[in-house]
Write a protein that holds these residues in place. Structure first.
Motif, PDB file in Angstrom:
ATOM      1  N   ALA A 128       0.832  -1.202   0.000  1.00  0.00           N
ATOM      2  CA  ALA A 128       0.000   0.000   0.000  1.00  0.00           C
ATOM      3  C   ALA A 128       0.869   1.256   0.000  1.00  0.00           C
ATOM      4  O   ALA A 128       0.586   2.210  -0.728  1.00  0.00           O
ATOM      5  N   LEU A 129       1.925   1.235   0.793  1.00  0.00           N
ATOM      6  CA  LEU A 129       2.825   2.385   0.850  1.00  0.00           C
ATOM      7  C   LEU A 129       3.468   2.637  -0.514  1.00  0.00           C
ATOM      8  O   LEU A 129       3.474   3.768  -1.014  1.00  0.00           O
ATOM      9  N   ILE A 130       3.983   1.603  -1.131  1.00  0.00           N
ATOM     10  CA  ILE A 130       4.657   1.752  -2.428  1.00  0.00           C
ATOM     11  C   ILE A 130       3.676   2.204  -3.509  1.00  0.00           C
ATOM     12  O   ILE A 130       3.921   3.177  -4.224  1.00  0.00           O
ATOM     13  N   PHE A 131       2.543   1.505  -3.638  1.00  0.00           N
ATOM     14  CA  PHE A 131       1.578   1.833  -4.688  1.00  0.00           C
ATOM     15  C   PHE A 131       0.962   3.211  -4.470  1.00  0.00           C
ATOM     16  O   PHE A 131       0.844   3.996  -5.409  1.00  0.00           O
ATOM     17  N   ASP A 132       0.550   3.498  -3.238  1.00  0.00           N
ATOM     18  CA  ASP A 132      -0.102   4.773  -2.977  1.00  0.00           C
ATOM     19  C   ASP A 132       0.870   5.942  -3.090  1.00  0.00           C
ATOM     20  O   ASP A 132       0.515   7.008  -3.584  1.00  0.00           O
ATOM     21  N   ALA A 133       2.111   5.745  -2.637  1.00  0.00           N
ATOM     22  CA  ALA A 133       3.111   6.810  -2.761  1.00  0.00           C
ATOM     23  C   ALA A 133       3.386   7.109  -4.232  1.00  0.00           C
ATOM     24  O   ALA A 133       3.459   8.276  -4.636  1.00  0.00           O
ATOM     25  N   ALA A 134       3.508   6.069  -5.036  1.00  0.00           N
ATOM     26  CA  ALA A 134       3.735   6.268  -6.469  1.00  0.00           C
ATOM     27  C   ALA A 134       2.539   6.959  -7.120  1.00  0.00           C
ATOM     28  O   ALA A 134       2.707   7.858  -7.960  1.00  0.00           O
ATOM     29  N   ALA A 135       1.332   6.578  -6.725  1.00  0.00           N
ATOM     30  CA  ALA A 135       0.130   7.180  -7.301  1.00  0.00           C
ATOM     31  C   ALA A 135       0.004   8.649  -6.907  1.00  0.00           C
ATOM     32  O   ALA A 135      -0.331   9.497  -7.742  1.00  0.00           O
ATOM     33  N   VAL A 136       0.285   8.960  -5.646  1.00  0.00           N
ATOM     34  CA  VAL A 136       0.205  10.347  -5.195  1.00  0.00           C
ATOM     35  C   VAL A 136       1.268  11.186  -5.901  1.00  0.00           C
ATOM     36  O   VAL A 136       0.998  12.301  -6.353  1.00  0.00           O
ATOM     37  N   PHE A 137       2.476  10.646  -6.028  1.00  0.00           N
ATOM     38  CA  PHE A 137       3.539  11.363  -6.732  1.00  0.00           C
ATOM     39  C   PHE A 137       3.122  11.630  -8.181  1.00  0.00           C
ATOM     40  O   PHE A 137       3.285  12.737  -8.689  1.00  0.00           O
ATOM     41  N   GLY A 138       2.565  10.604  -8.837  1.00  0.00           N
ATOM     42  CA  GLY A 138       2.119  10.778 -10.220  1.00  0.00           C
ATOM     43  C   GLY A 138       1.001  11.801 -10.338  1.00  0.00           C
ATOM     44  O   GLY A 138       0.965  12.593 -11.279  1.00  0.00           O
ATOM     45  N   ALA A 139       0.106  11.810  -9.349  1.00  0.00           N
ATOM     46  CA  ALA A 139      -0.998  12.781  -9.368  1.00  0.00           C
ATOM     47  C   ALA A 139      -0.483  14.199  -9.182  1.00  0.00           C
ATOM     48  O   ALA A 139      -0.901  15.118  -9.886  1.00  0.00           O
ATOM     49  N   VAL A 140       0.455  14.369  -8.251  1.00  0.00           N
ATOM     50  CA  VAL A 140       0.981  15.707  -7.963  1.00  0.00           C
ATOM     51  C   VAL A 140       1.923  16.171  -9.072  1.00  0.00           C
ATOM     52  O   VAL A 140       1.809  17.283  -9.570  1.00  0.00           O
ATOM     53  N   ALA A 141       2.843  15.315  -9.466  1.00  0.00           N
ATOM     54  CA  ALA A 141       3.874  15.718 -10.420  1.00  0.00           C
ATOM     55  C   ALA A 141       3.353  15.857 -11.847  1.00  0.00           C
ATOM     56  O   ALA A 141       3.761  16.761 -12.570  1.00  0.00           O
ATOM     57  N   PHE A 142       2.460  14.965 -12.255  1.00  0.00           N
ATOM     58  CA  PHE A 142       2.065  14.932 -13.656  1.00  0.00           C
ATOM     59  C   PHE A 142       0.575  15.160 -13.875  1.00  0.00           C
ATOM     60  O   PHE A 142       0.090  15.070 -14.995  1.00  0.00           O
TER      61      PHE A 142
END
Length: 197
Positions: free
Chosen positions: A7-21
């Motif tokens: 959950a940490l890995i997937f959600d962190a990647a998703a949040v980063f993708g949402a914020v960054a891109f």
């Protein structure tokens, strides 16, 4: 532990993708510890992105082709099509996971392939038995089904999923994640400074 890490890995990647891109964020998990069956766990609660991808790329094409050829006209034919589609999803997942484990260990073990194939067989058996004897499991309280589901996942997961990746391979992954983190950290600091100014 596995759920927390994933959950940490997937959600962190998703949040980063949402914020960054500006990408749309989809929930990765839906409280998998509340699943009352293997089918519910794998199709509606665990790794929803991959579940959706496998449904679209494996299950639906088999179902549509069977419908086009007339295989799913009878209830028995429909059950066969459902089992074939579900097993195709689990086999595809088994192959993908075994490739990942092979990259981590630099050798083929077939342990993750066995784990996901076994989960497919158990999920299909659960569905067939549930469809054949619907009243047999109706009186079983949901909390009991939840405990039994998690117990089955724990037993099979420990033997075929956790054990092959434990020890040296896990420590190697942690080292590599730290190296990646050290490489990415300066970029994140620059990114943060840029957006906060």
């Amino acid at each position: 532990l596995l759920y927390s890490m994933a959950a940490l890995i997937f959600d962190a990647a998703a949040v980063f993708g949402a914020v960054a891109f500006g990408l749309h964020y989809h929930q990765s998990f839906d409280r998998p510890f509340l699943a009352a069956s293997l089918g519910e766990f794998w199709s509606r609660r665990w790794n929803l992105m991959v579940s959706t991808l496998l449904r679209q790329s494996c299950y639906e094409p088999i179902r549509l082709e069977a419908k086009r050829r007339g295989f799913s006209r009878s209830p028995t034919g429909q059950q066969i099509v459902n089992v074939a589609g579900a097993m195709a999803c689990f086999i595809a997942s088994a192959v993908m996971h075994e490739c990942l484990l092979c990259l981590i260990l630099n050798r083929l073990t077939l342990q993750w392939f066995i784990f996901f194939s076994l989960q497919g067989l158990l999920t299909c058996a659960e569905r067939l038995i549930g469809n054949s004897f619907p009243k047999a499991f109706a009186p079983v309280p949901r909390p009991v089904k939840q405990v039994l589901t998690l117990l089955l996942l724990s037993v099979t997961g420990r033997k075929y999923f956790v054990r092959p990746a434990a020890g040296e391979p896990f420590e190697r992954c942690i080292r590599e994640l730290r190296i990646c983190g050290a490489w990415v950290q300066p970029s994140l600091v620059s990114f943060k400074r840029f957006w906060l100014q």
